[in-house]
Design a protein around this motif. Sequence first.
Motif, PDB file in Angstrom:
ATOM      1  N   ASP A   1       0.850  -1.187   0.000  1.00  0.00           N
ATOM      2  CA  ASP A   1       0.000   0.000   0.000  1.00  0.00           C
ATOM      3  C   ASP A   1       0.886   1.238   0.000  1.00  0.00           C
ATOM      4  OD1 ASP A   1       0.997   0.258   2.530  1.00  0.00           O
ATOM      5  OD2 ASP A   1      -0.820  -0.517   3.520  1.00  0.00           O
ATOM      6  N   GLU A   2       0.302   2.419   0.103  1.00  0.00           N
ATOM      7  CA  GLU A   2       1.040   3.668   0.008  1.00  0.00           C
ATOM      8  C   GLU A   2       2.072   3.816   1.122  1.00  0.00           C
ATOM      9  OE1 GLU A   2      -2.533   6.252  -2.095  1.00  0.00           O
ATOM     10  OE2 GLU A   2      -1.794   6.781  -0.106  1.00  0.00           O
ATOM     11  N   SER A   3       1.851   3.185   2.242  1.00  0.00           N
ATOM     12  CA  SER A   3       2.781   3.299   3.363  1.00  0.00           C
ATOM     13  C   SER A   3       3.944   2.333   3.233  1.00  0.00           C
ATOM     14  CB  SER A   3       2.044   3.031   4.682  1.00  0.00           C
ATOM     15  OG  SER A   3       1.559   1.711   4.722  1.00  0.00           O
ATOM     16  N   GLY A   4       3.927   1.488   2.192  1.00  0.00           N
ATOM     17  CA  GLY A   4       5.012   0.549   1.956  1.00  0.00           C
ATOM     18  C   GLY A   4       4.803  -0.778   2.642  1.00  0.00           C
ATOM     19  N   GLU A   5       3.711  -0.929   3.372  1.00  0.00           N
ATOM     20  CA  GLU A   5       3.452  -2.176   4.069  1.00  0.00           C
ATOM     21  C   GLU A   5       2.664  -3.097   3.161  1.00  0.00           C
ATOM     22  OE1 GLU A   5       1.392  -1.231   7.563  1.00  0.00           O
ATOM     23  OE2 GLU A   5       3.078  -0.267   8.549  1.00  0.00           O
ATOM     24  N   GLU A   6       2.893  -4.378   3.324  1.00  0.00           N
ATOM     25  CA  GLU A   6       2.182  -5.353   2.515  1.00  0.00           C
ATOM     26  C   GLU A   6       0.742  -5.469   2.975  1.00  0.00           C
ATOM     27  OE1 GLU A   6       5.690  -8.486   1.245  1.00  0.00           O
ATOM     28  OE2 GLU A   6       4.326  -8.960   2.866  1.00  0.00           O
ATOM     29  N   GLU A   7      -0.130  -5.777   1.991  1.00  0.00           N
ATOM     30  CA  GLU A   7      -1.531  -5.972   2.342  1.00  0.00           C
ATOM     31  C   GLU A   7      -1.658  -7.195   3.223  1.00  0.00           C
ATOM     32  OE1 GLU A   7      -3.735  -6.294  -1.191  1.00  0.00           O
ATOM     33  OE2 GLU A   7      -3.742  -4.158  -1.617  1.00  0.00           O
ATOM     34  N   ASP A   8      -2.738  -7.264   3.907  1.00  0.00           N
ATOM     35  CA  ASP A   8      -3.016  -8.404   4.768  1.00  0.00           C
ATOM     36  C   ASP A   8      -3.071  -9.679   3.941  1.00  0.00           C
ATOM     37  OD1 ASP A   8      -5.200 -10.251   6.264  1.00  0.00           O
ATOM     38  OD2 ASP A   8      -4.143  -8.996   7.703  1.00  0.00           O
ATOM     39  N   GLU A   9      -2.696 -10.779   4.558  1.00  0.00           N
ATOM     40  CA  GLU A   9      -2.661 -12.035   3.835  1.00  0.00           C
ATOM     41  C   GLU A   9      -4.038 -12.524   3.433  1.00  0.00           C
ATOM     42  OE1 GLU A   9      -0.538 -14.919   6.020  1.00  0.00           O
ATOM     43  OE2 GLU A   9       1.365 -13.850   5.949  1.00  0.00           O
ATOM     44  N   ASP A  10      -5.069 -11.736   3.692  1.00  0.00           N
ATOM     45  CA  ASP A  10      -6.416 -12.132   3.279  1.00  0.00           C
ATOM     46  C   ASP A  10      -6.509 -12.250   1.776  1.00  0.00           C
ATOM     47  OD1 ASP A  10      -7.300 -12.244   5.833  1.00  0.00           O
ATOM     48  OD2 ASP A  10      -8.093 -10.209   5.874  1.00  0.00           O
ATOM     49  N   ASP A  11      -5.621 -11.593   1.020  1.00  0.00           N
ATOM     50  CA  ASP A  11      -5.615 -11.730  -0.431  1.00  0.00           C
ATOM     51  C   ASP A  11      -5.458 -13.190  -0.827  1.00  0.00           C
ATOM     52  OD1 ASP A  11      -6.083  -9.197  -1.103  1.00  0.00           O
ATOM     53  OD2 ASP A  11      -4.014  -8.652  -1.592  1.00  0.00           O
ATOM     54  N   GLU A  12      -4.658 -13.895   0.000  1.00  0.00           N
ATOM     55  CA  GLU A  12      -4.406 -15.293  -0.320  1.00  0.00           C
ATOM     56  C   GLU A  12      -5.688 -16.100  -0.293  1.00  0.00           C
ATOM     57  OE1 GLU A  12      -2.086 -19.003   1.811  1.00  0.00           O
ATOM     58  OE2 GLU A  12      -1.281 -16.984   1.985  1.00  0.00           O
ATOM     59  N   GLN A  13      -6.499 -15.903   0.745  1.00  0.00           N
ATOM     60  CA  GLN A  13      -7.723 -16.669   0.841  1.00  0.00           C
ATOM     61  C   GLN A  13      -8.766 -16.208  -0.163  1.00  0.00           C
ATOM     62  OE1 GLN A  13      -8.761 -15.012   4.875  1.00  0.00           O
ATOM     63  NE2 GLN A  13     -10.780 -15.234   4.061  1.00  0.00           N
ATOM     64  N   GLY A  14      -8.556 -15.032  -0.767  1.00  0.00           N
ATOM     65  CA  GLY A  14      -9.509 -14.539  -1.750  1.00  0.00           C
ATOM     66  C   GLY A  14      -9.266 -15.109  -3.127  1.00  0.00           C
ATOM     67  N   ALA A  15      -8.167 -15.882  -3.312  1.00  0.00           N
ATOM     68  CA  ALA A  15      -7.850 -16.419  -4.624  1.00  0.00           C
ATOM     69  C   ALA A  15      -8.921 -17.398  -5.068  1.00  0.00           C
ATOM     70  CB  ALA A  15      -6.492 -17.109  -4.588  1.00  0.00           C
ATOM     71  N   THR A  16      -9.311 -17.290  -6.315  1.00  0.00           N
ATOM     72  CA  THR A  16     -10.277 -18.220  -6.888  1.00  0.00           C
ATOM     73  C   THR A  16      -9.742 -18.729  -8.210  1.00  0.00           C
ATOM     74  OG1 THR A  16     -11.454 -16.395  -7.940  1.00  0.00           O
ATOM     75  CG2 THR A  16     -12.281 -17.144  -5.808  1.00  0.00           C
ATOM     76  N   CYS A  17     -10.162 -19.912  -8.586  1.00  0.00           N
ATOM     77  CA  CYS A  17      -9.715 -20.538  -9.823  1.00  0.00           C
ATOM     78  C   CYS A  17     -10.253 -19.772 -11.026  1.00  0.00           C
ATOM     79  CB  CYS A  17     -10.168 -21.988  -9.869  1.00  0.00           C
ATOM     80  SG  CYS A  17      -9.764 -22.836 -11.410  1.00  0.00           S
ATOM     81  N   GLY A  18      -9.367 -19.450 -11.982  1.00  0.00           N
ATOM     82  CA  GLY A  18      -9.777 -18.723 -13.176  1.00  0.00           C
ATOM     83  C   GLY A  18     -10.621 -19.553 -14.117  1.00  0.00           C
ATOM     84  N   ALA A  19     -10.720 -20.866 -13.885  1.00  0.00           N
ATOM     85  CA  ALA A  19     -11.523 -21.719 -14.754  1.00  0.00           C
ATOM     86  C   ALA A  19     -12.905 -21.997 -14.169  1.00  0.00           C
ATOM     87  CB  ALA A  19     -10.796 -23.047 -15.008  1.00  0.00           C
ATOM     88  N   CYS A  20     -12.939 -22.485 -12.912  1.00  0.00           N
ATOM     89  CA  CYS A  20     -14.230 -22.863 -12.321  1.00  0.00           C
ATOM     90  C   CYS A  20     -14.775 -21.818 -11.362  1.00  0.00           C
ATOM     91  CB  CYS A  20     -14.119 -24.205 -11.599  1.00  0.00           C
ATOM     92  SG  CYS A  20     -13.076 -24.155 -10.109  1.00  0.00           S
ATOM     93  N   GLY A  21     -13.921 -20.854 -10.929  1.00  0.00           N
ATOM     94  CA  GLY A  21     -14.395 -19.792 -10.048  1.00  0.00           C
ATOM     95  C   GLY A  21     -14.476 -20.186  -8.581  1.00  0.00           C
ATOM     96  N   GLU A  22     -14.093 -21.420  -8.246  1.00  0.00           N
ATOM     97  CA  GLU A  22     -14.175 -21.862  -6.859  1.00  0.00           C
ATOM     98  C   GLU A  22     -12.954 -21.382  -6.074  1.00  0.00           C
ATOM     99  OE1 GLU A  22     -16.812 -23.262  -5.611  1.00  0.00           O
ATOM    100  OE2 GLU A  22     -17.805 -23.312  -7.558  1.00  0.00           O
ATOM    101  N   SER A  23     -13.091 -21.315  -4.757  1.00  0.00           N
ATOM    102  CA  SER A  23     -12.020 -20.815  -3.905  1.00  0.00           C
ATOM    103  C   SER A  23     -10.939 -21.871  -3.701  1.00  0.00           C
ATOM    104  CB  SER A  23     -12.590 -20.391  -2.546  1.00  0.00           C
ATOM    105  OG  SER A  23     -13.527 -19.364  -2.708  1.00  0.00           O
ATOM    106  N   TYR A  24      -9.806 -21.400  -3.138  1.00  0.00           N
ATOM    107  CA  TYR A  24      -8.664 -22.277  -2.902  1.00  0.00           C
ATOM    108  C   TYR A  24      -9.004 -23.361  -1.886  1.00  0.00           C
ATOM    109  CZ  TYR A  24      -4.150 -23.835  -1.189  1.00  0.00           C
ATOM    110  OH  TYR A  24      -3.089 -24.608  -0.807  1.00  0.00           O
ATOM    111  N   GLY A  25      -8.551 -24.580  -2.144  1.00  0.00           N
ATOM    112  CA  GLY A  25      -8.700 -25.691  -1.229  1.00  0.00           C
ATOM    113  C   GLY A  25      -7.344 -26.084  -0.676  1.00  0.00           C
ATOM    114  N   THR A  26      -7.273 -26.421   0.601  1.00  0.00           N
ATOM    115  CA  THR A  26      -5.990 -26.649   1.264  1.00  0.00           C
ATOM    116  C   THR A  26      -5.228 -27.842   0.700  1.00  0.00           C
ATOM    117  OG1 THR A  26      -7.088 -27.977   2.970  1.00  0.00           O
ATOM    118  CG2 THR A  26      -6.789 -25.625   3.403  1.00  0.00           C
ATOM    119  N   ASP A  27      -5.922 -28.801   0.111  1.00  0.00           N
ATOM    120  CA  ASP A  27      -5.236 -30.006  -0.370  1.00  0.00           C
ATOM    121  C   ASP A  27      -5.218 -30.075  -1.889  1.00  0.00           C
ATOM    122  OD1 ASP A  27      -7.929 -30.298  -0.678  1.00  0.00           O
ATOM    123  OD2 ASP A  27      -8.016 -32.369   0.051  1.00  0.00           O
ATOM    124  N   GLU A  28      -5.338 -28.946  -2.559  1.00  0.00           N
ATOM    125  CA  GLU A  28      -5.408 -28.934  -4.014  1.00  0.00           C
ATOM    126  C   GLU A  28      -4.150 -28.321  -4.644  1.00  0.00           C
ATOM    127  OE1 GLU A  28     -10.108 -28.448  -4.987  1.00  0.00           O
ATOM    128  OE2 GLU A  28      -9.092 -26.712  -4.151  1.00  0.00           O
TER     129      GLU A  28
END
Length: 254
Positions: free
Chosen positions: A185-212
């Motif tokens: 962000d503007e302050s130079g700090e990284e965004e919260d790791e919530d971006d990681e859990q927001g990832a979705t598959c570009g093909a099926c649109g489903e969210s990330y699964g821990t064992d996939e």
Amino acid sequence: MEGIPHPVPRTVEEVFTDFKGRRAGLIRALTTDVEKFYQQCDPEKENLCLYGLPNETWEVNLPVEEVPPELPEPALGINFARDGMQDKDWLSLVAVHSDSWLLAVAFYFGARFGFGKNERKKLFQMINDLPTIFEVVSGNTKQVKDQSAMHNNSSKSKSSGKVQSRQSESQTKAAKMSTPPKEEDESGEEEDEDDEQGATCGACGESYGTDEFWICCDVCERWFHGKCVKITPAKAEHIKQYKCPGCSGKRARV
């Protein structure tokens, strides 16, 4: 197109299942099967429509002849615009019309089977929890995620199992970007790791699964389930630069 079932009561869950099946078929047409879809949308042919079917498949076909049709019809003549605009813009346009059609079909069933206020609200909430086809095709899924919902679920998503699952793929292409990239962000700090859990598959649109197993496209930087793009961890080891089906199918314009 198939006709609607016999006029028997339909539940919200059944209509939502129908919605998800059609949505999956449309997403497949506009991502993993994009080259096949492109070829079928010949501008020299008559008005064509893109149909998503309940069994998660799709078809490009002429509109039905009966008036009025048994189900709402998708956008007519999508093939005529194919060569008049950039591939990405054309696919996004088809995606927007496909989203509108899916809602029309779902709430047509709701009206036909007498859904009340609470049932319609429940159906919309279930639909709204999924990314739209446009968001999946354009790669804008994370930008439109509800930030408050992401923070509420952050403690559940940042599990050690998730990290270990990603790290176990360290020898593969996907492990080079084992988590979705973080931005500053503007302050130079990284965004919260919530971006990681927001990832979705570009093909099926489903969210990330821990064992996939996941893999990231080096061109559009979207993430995909390995099974959705037919890439295994072993195959990924030999890929220097991965291009998803959408980016591989793009055509150069003169």
